[in-house]
Design an enzyme around this catalytic site. Structure first.
Site, PDB file in Angstrom:
ATOM      1  CE  LYS A  33      -2.098   0.647   3.867  1.00 51.19           C
ATOM      2  NZ  LYS A  33      -1.297   1.705   4.540  1.00 51.19           N
ATOM      3  CB  THR A  34       3.702   2.412   2.099  1.00 50.82           C
ATOM      4  OG1 THR A  34       2.983   2.178   3.316  1.00 50.82           O
ATOM      5  CG2 THR A  34       4.516   3.686   2.251  1.00 50.82           C
ATOM      6  CG  ASP A 209      -2.098   5.160   4.384  1.00 51.90           C
ATOM      7  OD1 ASP A 209      -2.641   4.158   3.875  1.00 51.90           O
ATOM      8  OD2 ASP A 209      -1.081   5.092   5.101  1.00 51.90           O
ATOM      9  CD  GLU A 210      -3.817   2.243   7.434  1.00 52.59           C
ATOM     10  OE1 GLU A 210      -4.866   1.583   7.298  1.00 52.59           O
ATOM     11  OE2 GLU A 210      -2.699   1.715   7.575  1.00 52.59           O
ATOM     12  CD  GLN A 240      -5.110  -4.339   7.275  1.00 52.21           C
ATOM     13  OE1 GLN A 240      -4.165  -4.110   8.047  1.00 52.21           O
ATOM     14  NE2 GLN A 240      -4.962  -4.326   5.963  1.00 52.21           N
ATOM     15  NE  ARG A 589      -0.732  -6.352  11.144  1.00 60.37           N
ATOM     16  CZ  ARG A 589      -0.870  -5.690  10.010  1.00 60.37           C
ATOM     17  NH1 ARG A 589      -0.014  -4.744   9.693  1.00 60.37           N
ATOM     18  NH2 ARG A 589      -1.854  -5.963   9.170  1.00 60.37           N
TER      19      ARG A 589
END
Length: 700
Positions: A33-34, A209-210, A240, A589
């Site tokens: 994503k980043t 983002d998010e 998430q 994670r």
């Protein structure tokens, strides 16, 4: 310099090169994503977009710094804004403070500052029956949803009065809390057309983002900034979304295509982080949720070792199993920093700390007292805050007699009363020599405080390092700690030096920020922002704090009903769904090895109570788990004796009272897995299914 479109898969390329118009990127865990966000920014600049017209928003300073650094490695974009929502809001509000009745030097109150002010208000207004946390939560809910608190009942009325008093005092102190930053930015956009038009030009290209973590106010801000061009790229993952309790609404991402007609949706489901075994477990659990976009994380990584389910006797045994796993991982060649243990609530860390210490395994806890919340740091920053914002009564009260200068509680009360009578801040009274005459014996000390604050106010606000260093010297704070701090606590002196270092580091990173920018950044710091990656220690943290991180080896503790999912989440499918998303975040994670632990019994108020395995474990196919059952294994044929609370007999129809949920009637009582489950229809809290052993119900 790396090419913008090197090393990307077709889905990532499509998102990066999308032109004008709204874009929704559903980015699964570990899907790059980043990389997509930063390369999309670089691609926009490369295609001719002015960096000044690009705004990228995220949720932590750490994420913002990482994104900014990645972009700068790809293209030259000095005027680009990559920051958190709250930093963005603060930056805008400092440009137009007068439109909202503030000055440019307004203070930003962090969570502790907010609680302290509420605590003083409750004490001074005789509302001691209210808890500061209760009022703080009511304020946050009101502001994040942009709604007024509900009416009804004397308690709600007292909460509303406390909230109104809080707002009045914040305004008088020329201060805003985290929620105010967003609310006031929303007001600015709503009420001032010229400002709105200017900001729309400044944020012609918006990247968020998010997006699944945005709340109602953030959504309204984005809608307003997007305008008719609607060049919004929202990146996130409904699976998430784990911050409903602080105002986030999953509907923002689920309804994006309805809110921005013509939006293109691109799904990133190729995971680059985890093994196939880890992803199979995560997929198996999350597919039980309804409110989501259908996707299955896939990977080209190896299958890896199976996910382990460890059944422990109690929390002590569970902690020992975690420590033993950590020791085995480290002995096999991994660093302690490669290992993390997640839990649902902070209280679970105690037994884990003890077990790791016994095996001499270094560890760190994320979510304890952060650097900027340590007493000595807040003391010195309070001096800086008063110097920059004389109306900040909270900061002024903190430093009034610190270091001790012979000023007592009565003097402070008289000074504050005199200030209230004249309608000014207490700091302003100190500027008037005639007003200090009435304080007779305290006059000399008050004059000394006034002269000290005058000296600090005269320091250069463009030099954070110098400002902090000279403040430390002028206040003689090191001498104060030297006199009052035992040798064993010299860490506090080191923290003072580190604060000056932080000012120097900020100045190098943000040369235009000055002291006000430094204060703003540290007020908005989060747990993850304080995470020092150079510390080679096992990491202990809640699952909420782990969002956005990754570790080669992960252990997740306390996978039991009433704990994970948490007891307070069992009221509705919606709340259980969020707990399921929390499990999904925890599992994803892990890069290589994942261990899921639960205890057969857990200590509660000095007694052992039986526990049911989490429903999330039941949702994982048996062939995906390698089970290790340690229950009673070490006791031969004899079970150890456990103290178990006797469960009082309840029947359907019984009227009962619960400490949190209130009064209700029993709907059903049934046995499940060796424990008793009771379903109660509460008058104000709805239907709840509880473990009778934990519920502590009182029959009426």
């Amino acid at each position: 310099m790396p090419a913008i479109l090197d090393d990307v898969n077709p889905e990532q390329r499509a998102a990066i090169t999308h032109g004008r118009g709204p874009l929704l990127v559903i980015a699964g865990a570990g899907s790059g994503k980043t990389r997509v966000i930063t390369r999309r920014v670089a691609h926009l600049v490369d295609q001719g977009a002015a960096p000044f017209e690009i705004v990228a928003l995220t949720f932590t300073n750490k994420a913002a710094r990482e994104m900014r650094e990645r972009v700068q490695r790809l293209v030259r974009a000095p005027d680009l804004w990559v920051c958190t929502f709250h930093s963005f809001a603060a930056r805008i509000l400092r440009r137009y403070p007068d439109l909202l009745g503030y000055t440019r030097e307004f203070s930003i109150y962090d969570t502790e500052d907010k609680r302290q002010l509420i605590r003083r208000i409750l004490k001074e207004t005789g509302a001691d029956e209210l808890r500061p946390a209760e009022v703080a939560l009511a304020l946050t809910r009101k502001k994040n949803a942009m709604e007024r608190p509900g009416q009804g009942g004397w308690r709600a009325e007292r909460v509303s009065k406390a909230m109104a008093e809080y707002e009045a005092r914040m305004r008088a102190a020329n201060a805003m809390d985290f929620d105010d930053l967003l609310v006031h930015l929303r007001r600015l956009l709503d009420e001032h057309e010229e400002v709105r038009a200017r900001l729309r030009r400044r944020a012609r290209w918006l990247l968020v983002d998010e997006y699944q973590d945005t709340n109602t106010v953030q959504y309204e801000i984005l809608r307003s900034l997007a305008g008719d061009e609607r060049n919004v790229c929202a990146t996130g993952d409904p699976d998430q979304s784990i911050y409903r309790w602080r105002g986030a609404t999953i509907c923002n991402i689920l309804d994006f295509e309805e809110d921005f007609p013509g939006a293109r949706r691109i799904t990133l489901d190729r995971n680059y982080r985890s093994t196939g075994a880890v992803l199979a477990v995560a997929n198996a659990v999350i597919r039980n949720n309804r409110d989501r976009f259908e996707k299955e994380l896939r990977t080209e990584n190896e299958e890896g070792v199976p996910v382990r389910e460890v059944r422990a006797i109690d929390e002590g045994d569970e902690a020992r199993r975690v420590a033993q796993a950590a020791r085995a991982w480290i002995d096999s060649g991994r660093r302690p920093g490669d290992v993390a243990c997640f839990y649902r609530v902070n209280a679970q860390s105690r037994t884990l700390e003890r077990a790791l210490a016994e095996l001499k395994i270094p560890y760190r806890i994320i979510g304890t007292v952060e650097f900027y919340k340590r007493k000595e740091v807040k003391d010195l920053l309070a001096y800086v805050r008063v110097a920059r914002n004389p109306s900040d009564t909270g900061a002024f009260a903190r430093i009034f007699n610190l270091p001790p200068r012979g000023l007592g509680k009565k003097t402070r009360e008289r000074l504050f009363a005199a200030a209230a009578e004249r309608g000014v801040a207490p700091r302003e009274i100190l500027r008037d020599a005639e007003s200090l005459v009435r304080f007779s014996r305290a006059r000399k000390a008050l004059t000394g405080l006034a002269e000290l604050l005058d000296a600090i106010e005269a320091l250069d606000p463009d030099d954070p390092r110098g400002f902090l260093e000279q403040t430390v010297g002028l206040t003689a704070y090191r001498d104060y700690l030297g006199e009052h701090t035992p040798l064993a606590e010299v860490e506090r002196l080191e923290n003072v030096d580190e604060l000056v270092n932080a000012g120097a580091e900020y100045a190098a990173r943000e040369p235009e920020g000055g002291v006000d920018g430094f204060l703003e950044e540290n007020a908005l710091v989060s747990d993850q922002d304080t995470l020092d990656d150079s510390l080679d220690r096992v990491t202990l943290m809640t699952v909420h704090a782990a969002k956005g991180l990754e570790f080669p080896c992960v252990a997740v503790c306390g996978l039991e009903e009433q704990l994970f999912p948490h007891a307070l989440s069992l009221a509705s499918e919606e709340e259980v769904a969020e707990e399921r998303r929390l499990f999904y975040v925890a599992a994803t994670r892990a890069k290589e090895e994942l261990v899921l632990l639960h205890a057969e019994r857990r200590m509660h108020q000095g007694r052992f109570l039986p526990c049911l395995p989490s429903r999330f474990l039941d949702e994982i196919p048996a062939d995906l788990l390698a089970v290790e059952d340690h229950t009673f294994k070490d006791f031969g044929d004899e079970e150890p004796e456990f103290q178990v609370l006797e469960e009082p007999a309840f029947r359907s129809g019984d009227r009962v009272k619960h400490g949190h949920f209130g009064v209700g009637r029993v709907v059903e009582v049934r046995k499940a897995g060796g424990a008793t489950r009771i379903t109660v229809q509460f008058s104000t809290s709805g239907r709840r299914e509880l473990s009778l052993a934990y519920a502590r119900l009182e029959r009426l």
